[in-house]
Design an enzyme around this catalytic site. Structure first.
Site, PDB file in Angstrom:
ATOM      1  N   SER A 142       0.873  -1.183   0.000  1.00  0.00           N
ATOM      2  CA  SER A 142       0.000   0.000   0.000  1.00  0.00           C
ATOM      3  C   SER A 142       0.905   1.226   0.000  1.00  0.00           C
ATOM      4  CB  SER A 142      -0.841  -0.011   1.290  1.00  0.00           C
ATOM      5  OG  SER A 142      -1.431   1.254   1.535  1.00  0.00           O
ATOM      6  N   TYR A 155      -1.942  -1.113  10.512  1.00  0.00           N
ATOM      7  CA  TYR A 155      -1.916  -1.258   9.053  1.00  0.00           C
ATOM      8  C   TYR A 155      -0.595  -0.739   8.490  1.00  0.00           C
ATOM      9  CZ  TYR A 155      -3.937  -1.055   4.289  1.00  0.00           C
ATOM     10  OH  TYR A 155      -4.214  -1.225   2.950  1.00  0.00           O
TER      11      TYR A 155
HETATM   12  P1  NAD Z   1     -11.540  -6.052   0.339  1.00  0.00           P
HETATM   13  O1  NAD Z   1     -12.074  -5.913   1.713  1.00  0.00           O
HETATM   14  O2  NAD Z   1     -12.383  -5.721  -0.842  1.00  0.00           O
HETATM   15  O3  NAD Z   1     -10.996  -7.524   0.115  1.00  0.00           O
HETATM   16  C1  NAD Z   1     -10.235  -8.204   1.082  1.00  0.00           C
HETATM   17  C2  NAD Z   1     -10.218  -9.673   0.759  1.00  0.00           C
HETATM   18  O4  NAD Z   1      -9.488 -10.325   1.790  1.00  0.00           O
HETATM   19  C3  NAD Z   1     -11.617 -10.300   0.716  1.00  0.00           C
HETATM   20  O5  NAD Z   1     -11.634 -11.313  -0.272  1.00  0.00           O
HETATM   21  C4  NAD Z   1     -11.739 -10.914   2.116  1.00  0.00           C
HETATM   22  O6  NAD Z   1     -12.648 -12.006   2.169  1.00  0.00           O
HETATM   23  C5  NAD Z   1     -10.301 -11.377   2.324  1.00  0.00           C
HETATM   24  N1  NAD Z   1      -9.965 -11.600   3.718  1.00  0.00           N
HETATM   25  C6  NAD Z   1     -10.093 -10.765   4.783  1.00  0.00           C
HETATM   26  N2  NAD Z   1      -9.677 -11.390   5.898  1.00  0.00           N
HETATM   27  C7  NAD Z   1      -9.260 -12.635   5.531  1.00  0.00           C
HETATM   28  C8  NAD Z   1      -8.730 -13.740   6.222  1.00  0.00           C
HETATM   29  N3  NAD Z   1      -8.526 -13.730   7.541  1.00  0.00           N
HETATM   30  N4  NAD Z   1      -8.444 -14.864   5.516  1.00  0.00           N
HETATM   31  C9  NAD Z   1      -8.670 -14.910   4.181  1.00  0.00           C
HETATM   32  N5  NAD Z   1      -9.172 -13.897   3.470  1.00  0.00           N
HETATM   33  C10 NAD Z   1      -9.458 -12.763   4.151  1.00  0.00           C
HETATM   34  O7  NAD Z   1     -10.184  -5.197   0.346  1.00  0.00           O
HETATM   35  P2  NAD Z   1      -9.281  -4.591  -0.827  1.00  0.00           P
HETATM   36  O8  NAD Z   1      -9.393  -3.125  -0.751  1.00  0.00           O
HETATM   37  O9  NAD Z   1      -9.517  -5.303  -2.106  1.00  0.00           O
HETATM   38  O10 NAD Z   1      -7.835  -4.951  -0.259  1.00  0.00           O
HETATM   39  C11 NAD Z   1      -7.013  -5.952  -0.794  1.00  0.00           C
HETATM   40  C12 NAD Z   1      -5.575  -5.667  -0.400  1.00  0.00           C
HETATM   41  O11 NAD Z   1      -5.161  -4.431  -0.968  1.00  0.00           O
HETATM   42  C13 NAD Z   1      -5.377  -5.530   1.110  1.00  0.00           C
HETATM   43  O12 NAD Z   1      -4.155  -6.120   1.471  1.00  0.00           O
HETATM   44  C14 NAD Z   1      -5.328  -4.040   1.311  1.00  0.00           C
HETATM   45  O13 NAD Z   1      -4.615  -3.687   2.448  1.00  0.00           O
HETATM   46  C15 NAD Z   1      -4.630  -3.609   0.035  1.00  0.00           C
HETATM   47  N6  NAD Z   1      -4.855  -2.194  -0.304  1.00  0.00           N
HETATM   48  C16 NAD Z   1      -6.108  -1.697  -0.495  1.00  0.00           C
HETATM   49  C17 NAD Z   1      -6.257  -0.372  -0.837  1.00  0.00           C
HETATM   50  C18 NAD Z   1      -7.591   0.257  -1.075  1.00  0.00           C
HETATM   51  O14 NAD Z   1      -7.658   1.501  -1.206  1.00  0.00           O
HETATM   52  N7  NAD Z   1      -8.674  -0.491  -1.167  1.00  0.00           N
HETATM   53  C19 NAD Z   1      -5.126   0.459  -0.963  1.00  0.00           C
HETATM   54  C20 NAD Z   1      -3.883  -0.080  -0.745  1.00  0.00           C
HETATM   55  C21 NAD Z   1      -3.744  -1.424  -0.433  1.00  0.00           C
END
Ligand code: NAD
Length: 260
Positions: A142, A155
């Site tokens: 991130s 985080y």
């Molecule tokens: P999201 O909430 O849409 O998806 C998260 C996924 O992780 C889902 O499929 C959920 O079921 C799964 N998950 C959560 N806890 C779990 C566990 N204990 N075991 C297995 N699966 C689990 O989130 P997202 O925004 O798509 O985030 C995905 C990644 O990208 C994360 O690592 C997040 O930190 C990173 N990220 C997101 C953003 C953003 O702005 N959305 C920015 C930077 C980084």
């Protein structure tokens, strides 16, 4: 381009993981999905994305905070799809709170899911990748792997740790045919961020569109969300031969957030 390869994408029932899984399938990779909630819809979406290549799509519901379940996930990827050539460590959660009020249980969960799970998948997937002389490990870090924001201590700590893990494993494997890189997105409008948009709308007494605008204006100079499709395209590039010498990098896709 990725025909004959198998990708494991953790946390791929939603958001960025699902977008990356679709892009890898579209490029021809078989895909093992993982995550919570409905999985039949995502499995079908990924199968359709890879239909032209006849890709195979599996699902395993391992809780990524549990090392024994992670071992079972890797085992299942090998037994049902033939191995793990591409590992995308994407599962992640968020909790927003000042550090002195941060629930210890949330801290432990964020470190386990956002950081330690990548250690476990990596150590289990690497021997097969090295034996085959080819592998790609992509860690979804991130902007918070590079810079901090207030009220996100766990985080930010986990994502900085994930960037550090990326660099160390990249150096250990620099001559092996395995590349290890991190992707650092800024705001992406997924369920994880929608919760923060909703909280902002309530806090500021504004509607959802205005809350989105305010979140972007604060941090992301492009004023545009990064999309799962853009992140999927970057993941496919990192799997290509053109990226064979991209090693140990933390690649931002953040509309200028970390250029400030
Ligand atoms: P999201 O909430 O849409 O998806 C998260 C996924 O992780 C889902 O499929 C959920 O079921 C799964 N998950 C959560 N806890 C779990 C566990 N204990 N075991 C297995 N699966 C689990 O989130 P997202 O925004 O798509 O985030 C995905 C990644 O990208 C994360 O690592 C997040 O930190 C990173 N990220 C997101 C953003 C953003 O702005 N959305 C920015 C930077 C980084």
């Amino acid at each position: 381009m990725l025909r004959g390869k198998t990708a494991l994408v953790t946390g791929s029932t939603s958001g960025i993981g699902l977008g990356i899984a679709q892009a890898l399938a579209q490029a021809g990779a078989n895909v093992m999905l993982n995550g919570f909630g409905d999985h039949e819809g995502p499995v079908e979406q990924v199968r359709q994305a890879g239909a032209a290549h006849g890709v195979r799509v599996g699902f395993h519901g391992a809780d990524m905070s549990q090392p024994a379940q992670i071992a079972d996930l890797l085992q299942a990827t090998t037994s049902t799809l033939g191995g793990c050539d591409i590992l995308v460590n994407n599962a992640g959660i968020q909790h927003v709170s000042p550090v002195e009020d941060f629930p210890a249980e949330r801290w432990d969960a964020i470190i386990a899911i956002n950081l330690s799970s990548a250690f476990h998948t990596t150590r289990l997937a690497l021997p097969g990748m090295k034996a085959r002389g080819w592998g790609r490990i992509i860690n979804l870090a991130s902007v918070h792997g590079l810079v901090a924001s207030a009220n996100k201590s766990a985080y930010v700590a986990a994502k900085h740790g994930l960037v550090g893990l990326t660099k160390a494993v990249a150096l250990e494997n620099a001559t092996s045919g395995v590349t290890v890189n991190a992707i650092c997105p800024g705001w992406v409008l997924t369920p994880l961020v929608q919760k923060q948009v909703d909280a902002r709308a309530v806090a500021d007494g504004v509607d959802g569109a205005e809350a989105q605008r305010r979140l972007l204006a604060e941090k992301q100079p492009s004023l545009q969300f990064t999309t799962p499709e853009q992140l999927g395209a970057l993941a496919v590039f990192l799997c290509s031969d053109a990226a064979a010498n991209v090693q140990g990098q933390a690649w931002s896709l953040d509309g200028g957030w970390t250029a400030q």
